[in-house]
Scaffold this motif. Sequence first.
Motif, PDB file in Angstrom:
ATOM      1  N   VAL A 395       0.847  -1.194   0.000  1.00 23.02           N
ATOM      2  CA  VAL A 395       0.000   0.000   0.000  1.00 23.02           C
ATOM      3  C   VAL A 395       0.881   1.242   0.000  1.00 23.02           C
ATOM      4  CG1 VAL A 395      -1.825   1.262   1.174  1.00 23.02           C
ATOM      5  CG2 VAL A 395      -1.786  -1.232   1.278  1.00 23.02           C
ATOM      6  N   ASP A 396       0.586   2.174  -0.907  1.00 29.80           N
ATOM      7  CA  ASP A 396       1.316   3.432  -1.015  1.00 29.80           C
ATOM      8  C   ASP A 396       0.298   4.560  -1.014  1.00 29.80           C
ATOM      9  OD1 ASP A 396       3.356   5.276  -1.382  1.00 29.80           O
ATOM     10  OD2 ASP A 396       3.317   5.080  -3.571  1.00 29.80           O
ATOM     11  N   SER A 397       0.391   5.464  -0.023  1.00 30.25           N
ATOM     12  CA  SER A 397      -0.618   6.524   0.128  1.00 30.25           C
ATOM     13  C   SER A 397       0.049   7.895   0.211  1.00 30.25           C
ATOM     14  CB  SER A 397      -1.447   6.276   1.394  1.00 30.25           C
ATOM     15  OG  SER A 397      -2.082   5.023   1.354  1.00 30.25           O
ATOM     16  N   PRO A 398       0.213   8.575  -0.920  1.00 27.70           N
ATOM     17  CA  PRO A 398       0.734   9.955  -0.887  1.00 27.70           C
ATOM     18  C   PRO A 398      -0.416  10.955  -0.784  1.00 27.70           C
ATOM     19  CG  PRO A 398       0.688   9.157  -3.143  1.00 27.70           C
ATOM     20  CD  PRO A 398       0.112   8.054  -2.289  1.00 27.70           C
ATOM     21  N   ASN A 399      -0.218  12.013   0.028  1.00 27.43           N
ATOM     22  CA  ASN A 399      -1.242  13.045   0.165  1.00 27.43           C
ATOM     23  C   ASN A 399      -0.575  14.406   0.311  1.00 27.43           C
ATOM     24  OD1 ASN A 399      -4.166  11.889   0.602  1.00 27.43           O
ATOM     25  ND2 ASN A 399      -2.792  10.478   1.656  1.00 27.43           N
ATOM     26  N   GLU A 400      -1.098  15.383  -0.407  1.00 28.11           N
ATOM     27  CA  GLU A 400      -0.668  16.768  -0.273  1.00 28.11           C
ATOM     28  C   GLU A 400      -1.887  17.610   0.099  1.00 28.11           C
ATOM     29  OE1 GLU A 400       2.324  18.490  -3.030  1.00 28.11           O
ATOM     30  OE2 GLU A 400       1.935  16.670  -4.197  1.00 28.11           O
ATOM     31  N   VAL A 401      -1.715  18.462   1.102  1.00 27.18           N
ATOM     32  CA  VAL A 401      -2.830  19.251   1.615  1.00 27.18           C
ATOM     33  C   VAL A 401      -2.406  20.710   1.732  1.00 27.18           C
ATOM     34  CG1 VAL A 401      -4.413  19.597   3.542  1.00 27.18           C
ATOM     35  CG2 VAL A 401      -3.725  17.278   2.914  1.00 27.18           C
ATOM     36  N   PHE A 402      -3.278  21.603   1.284  1.00 27.39           N
ATOM     37  CA  PHE A 402      -3.102  23.043   1.474  1.00 27.39           C
ATOM     38  C   PHE A 402      -4.291  23.550   2.280  1.00 27.39           C
ATOM     39  CE2 PHE A 402      -4.166  27.402   0.249  1.00 27.39           C
ATOM     40  CZ  PHE A 402      -2.965  28.054   0.559  1.00 27.39           C
ATOM     41  N   VAL A 403      -4.013  24.319   3.335  1.00 29.15           N
ATOM     42  CA  VAL A 403      -5.069  24.829   4.209  1.00 29.15           C
ATOM     43  C   VAL A 403      -4.848  26.320   4.442  1.00 29.15           C
ATOM     44  CG1 VAL A 403      -6.225  24.628   6.433  1.00 29.15           C
ATOM     45  CG2 VAL A 403      -5.196  22.600   5.394  1.00 29.15           C
ATOM     46  N   GLN A 404      -5.915  27.089   4.282  1.00 28.38           N
ATOM     47  CA  GLN A 404      -5.883  28.522   4.594  1.00 28.38           C
ATOM     48  C   GLN A 404      -7.070  28.857   5.488  1.00 28.38           C
ATOM     49  OE1 GLN A 404      -3.738  31.321   3.770  1.00 28.38           O
ATOM     50  NE2 GLN A 404      -5.055  32.128   5.388  1.00 28.38           N
ATOM     51  N   GLU A 405      -6.773  29.451   6.635  1.00 30.75           N
ATOM     52  CA  GLU A 405      -7.848  29.937   7.502  1.00 30.75           C
ATOM     53  C   GLU A 405      -7.547  31.376   7.873  1.00 30.75           C
ATOM     54  OE1 GLU A 405      -9.699  27.492  10.540  1.00 30.75           O
ATOM     55  OE2 GLU A 405      -9.339  29.059  12.030  1.00 30.75           O
ATOM     56  N   ILE A 406      -8.587  32.200   7.872  1.00 25.80           N
ATOM     57  CA  ILE A 406      -8.462  33.586   8.295  1.00 25.80           C
ATOM     58  C   ILE A 406      -9.675  33.916   9.159  1.00 25.80           C
ATOM     59  CG2 ILE A 406      -9.578  34.462   6.172  1.00 25.80           C
ATOM     60  CD1 ILE A 406      -7.660  36.887   6.420  1.00 25.80           C
ATOM     61  N   ARG A 407      -9.424  34.585  10.270  1.00 26.01           N
ATOM     62  CA  ARG A 407     -10.544  34.940  11.140  1.00 26.01           C
ATOM     63  C   ARG A 407     -10.279  36.281  11.816  1.00 26.01           C
ATOM     64  NH1 ARG A 407      -7.879  30.799  14.009  1.00 26.01           N
ATOM     65  NH2 ARG A 407      -7.211  31.419  16.097  1.00 26.01           N
ATOM     66  N   LEU A 408     -11.348  36.960  12.135  1.00 19.78           N
ATOM     67  CA  LEU A 408     -11.324  38.246  12.832  1.00 19.78           C
ATOM     68  C   LEU A 408     -12.166  38.073  14.084  1.00 19.78           C
ATOM     69  CD1 LEU A 408     -10.320  41.235  12.472  1.00 19.78           C
ATOM     70  CD2 LEU A 408     -12.611  41.733  11.573  1.00 19.78           C
ATOM     71  N   GLN A 409     -11.598  38.463  15.249  1.00 20.51           N
ATOM     72  CA  GLN A 409     -12.327  38.228  16.488  1.00 20.51           C
ATOM     73  C   GLN A 409     -12.134  39.402  17.439  1.00 20.51           C
ATOM     74  OE1 GLN A 409     -10.029  34.555  16.949  1.00 20.51           O
ATOM     75  NE2 GLN A 409      -9.336  35.303  18.956  1.00 20.51           N
ATOM     76  N   SER A 410     -13.185  39.671  18.213  1.00 24.28           N
ATOM     77  CA  SER A 410     -13.123  40.762  19.182  1.00 24.28           C
ATOM     78  C   SER A 410     -12.063  40.456  20.224  1.00 24.28           C
ATOM     79  CB  SER A 410     -14.491  40.946  19.844  1.00 24.28           C
ATOM     80  OG  SER A 410     -14.921  39.738  20.463  1.00 24.28           O
ATOM     81  N   ASN A 411     -11.493  41.508  20.826  1.00 27.68           N
ATOM     82  CA  ASN A 411     -10.385  41.282  21.753  1.00 27.68           C
ATOM     83  C   ASN A 411     -10.527  42.053  23.060  1.00 27.68           C
ATOM     84  OD1 ASN A 411      -9.788  43.921  21.097  1.00 27.68           O
ATOM     85  ND2 ASN A 411      -7.874  43.474  20.035  1.00 27.68           N
ATOM     86  N   ASP A 412     -11.747  42.467  23.392  1.00 27.84           N
ATOM     87  CA  ASP A 412     -11.918  43.191  24.642  1.00 27.84           C
ATOM     88  C   ASP A 412     -12.726  42.337  25.620  1.00 27.84           C
ATOM     89  OD1 ASP A 412     -14.530  43.312  23.711  1.00 27.84           O
ATOM     90  OD2 ASP A 412     -14.341  45.374  22.998  1.00 27.84           O
ATOM     91  N   GLU A 413     -13.079  42.922  26.742  1.00 24.04           N
ATOM     92  CA  GLU A 413     -13.850  42.206  27.754  1.00 24.04           C
ATOM     93  C   GLU A 413     -15.303  42.686  27.783  1.00 24.04           C
ATOM     94  OE1 GLU A 413     -12.832  39.639  29.676  1.00 24.04           O
ATOM     95  OE2 GLU A 413     -10.984  39.678  28.527  1.00 24.04           O
ATOM     96  N   ALA A 414     -15.806  43.198  26.668  1.00 22.34           N
ATOM     97  CA  ALA A 414     -17.184  43.679  26.593  1.00 22.34           C
ATOM     98  C   ALA A 414     -18.155  42.508  26.706  1.00 22.34           C
ATOM     99  CB  ALA A 414     -17.396  44.424  25.281  1.00 22.34           C
ATOM    100  N   PRO A 415     -19.399  42.771  27.073  1.00 25.39           N
ATOM    101  CA  PRO A 415     -20.389  41.674  27.158  1.00 25.39           C
ATOM    102  C   PRO A 415     -20.593  40.966  25.828  1.00 25.39           C
ATOM    103  CG  PRO A 415     -21.183  43.643  28.290  1.00 25.39           C
ATOM    104  CD  PRO A 415     -19.948  44.056  27.563  1.00 25.39           C
TER     105      PRO A 415
END
Length: 785
Positions: A395-415
């Motif tokens: 058994v021969d299993s080659p795999n190539e993976v490309f992953v891109q994640e981008i996120r924007l998130q609040s950074n204060d202590e507001a409710p």
Amino acid sequence: MMEGARMTLGEEKASWMRAVKLAARAGVCAAAICAGMDGAYAQSADQTGDQADDRGDEEADAFVLETIMVTATRRVQRLQDIPLSVTAFDEATLERLGVNTFEDFAQRTPSLLFSNDGGPSNQTLSIRGVGVLSGGQAGAGSASTVAVYFDETPVIAPFSRNASIQPPVFDLNRVEVIRGPSGTLFGASSMGGTIRYIQNKPDTREFAAKFLAEVNTVEGGGTGYGVNAMVNIPLIQDQLAARIVVSQREDAGFIDRLPETFFQDPDVERTEENVNSIETTSVRLALRWTPTENLTVSPTFYYQDITANSSGTADVVAGDFLQVRPGDEPQSAEDKYANLLIEYDFGFADLVSSTTYLDRHVQRTDEAGAFLSSVLSLPLPVLVANTNEDNQNFVDSPNEVFVQEIRLQSNDEAPLQWLAGAFYFNQDGGEQQSLPAESLGVFLKGLGAIPAAAPDFLFDEDTRTNEERFALFGELSYTFWDQLELSVGLRWTDVRRETFSQTDGFLFGADLTDISENFKDEITPRFYAAWTPDDDHLIYASASRGFRVGREQTPITDGPCVPSLIELGIDPNSSGRVDGDSLWNYELGSKSSLFGNRLTANVAAYYIDWQNIQQTVNLSCGSGFVTNAGSATIKGAELELSGRPTENLEFNLALSYNDAETNSEGQFDIPGQEPGDPLPEVPKWVVSAGAQYSYDITESARGYVRGDVTWRNEVFQDFARTDLFRRPDFYLGSVRLGVEFEDFDASFFIDNIFDEYIVFSIDSTGQSTRPGRPRTFGVRVSSRF
């Protein structure tokens, strides 16, 4: 004390002040929490910590538990403050337990189970009973139900038999095991849960180095060793640093080989001892650059090579830790990983971008004699006597993976807290598999069992897949009256997959070619409500959905397997597609810090409704086949206790209960499956407990004694619960005696102290098992500079 929790820039600023206050309240040195923060954050935090010292001294003298910070919700939070069932091992705990590999901490985690077929990177994972239902064949078929993350990136392969990167457990800031679906934040493969390896990041302020070495010997087996080293080098003070980590490990073999003449002479001498040794080499280079106060750029490069001399399986007919083979069954997994993490602080929110390239190549060789004997109903001695040594499956299993994640998130202590992001995944891979068995073909043709015009070789397959996933996700939460938090999260995922498969050989009867293209989109929501009446208690309720993508498989439209499909009511012309499955997890839990944080008690109860399950069926022709087979219900509970009743004594207890059973007629007439049957490979009870006693030897030396034990009740790998596929219950215990100085630690340990014969998996024929390591003695030393 755990080394500083080195988080992302956005996570740091959002929560550093709260972390310091909570740490001071819990009696933890604020400087330890802030050790990984840069620039003004660390300076301000140190000042705040100084002011908090006086308030925390009284409680610090009460020998409270350490505070562990996690990012299971993509934000820095105290483990006791998140409305999720999470087990977290910080660096200090991993070192204290003597953890080297995934299996070492998996044994101590409620509801986390694994099995494999005796080689590297072939593990199947499950959490809370949600796993690959193998029907007696561990690791075959469908995609994993447990996501595995390396920092910000998923590193699980598309099919469970290729498993995931399993890094050496060295220089990790922590390991987080998130139980229950976490698809909103972590994607499609997390319907059972998520495992996260969080690496220590480069420190731009000061030089650091550490070293860890171990030598061990396996009772009845060989000698193994491990050497690990890390160096952290500030290149430009407070701006640029490099961290280099190198690991070399050899796990000693303990399986002995007998020649195939064993079937004619059971008293034959073994030909080779300790054949299943495994060698692992890994190198990690990480950089951290902070050109401005608001920007951090962190590239990471990782290489790992795992090579097994031969399979770690034992043959039932030969006896414990013995196998009958004509030669080696080499197996290997090579991983190349590159990640670029960019973080920017906009003031009101933090932007995080993670770009990853992963090249994973798995190869293995399996001896198929027992499989062919079972398929053809030929006694194994007859088959061996009439074939040469070409019954090995490559058994021969080659795999190539490309992953891109981008996120924007609040950074204060507001409710109001919010997060939004996008995710892209592209995987090119496949599997080439060949089982020649040409001498077997000649033998069967001579018997008239197959047509004379049939191909001489048994089986040859080439499958290539391109899969693209695109997802948008977000989460909103609002806290009312500083006590009640309500949250909703949503992820939309679009999956596109193209598959090419070609098979040939007398098992299929003809040369078959199939090209397919599939499209699927899914929505995975999560809702929770969390009530914190005070700083020491949290009660939460949640509902979350998880899903697993379907897959294409080699269609069976010709050959001896067609009657097997028809027996199950499956149309051979539609046998090339398996639909995705999904579940809802409903959970109620609480987290408590008691007696001035000397004791933490976390409890969770859950109900899982699992629909359209992907399940492996072993056809009477001998081939494995994946189909959708009805639904199941899982009811369970988990308990985790950690305590420090005195300055010298610490203890922990983890318990999980799972009642997992089918709740309707299967879609197909799967042999042995009836409504109400327990799901395969799900133990009802798993209990893990440990305690450590420390004492002063001199003013500069402190000794310790630690003991751990895990008990797991028996499971079956088939619905019929036959003895052939029964894995007995077992106790797995370890003891450790050591002495530690300020920067040095040395210990002697015994693992599997009861010398239990543990069966981690059974193959599809029931003739071979994958046993656990026998009693092991060793010495371990570590030092920091």
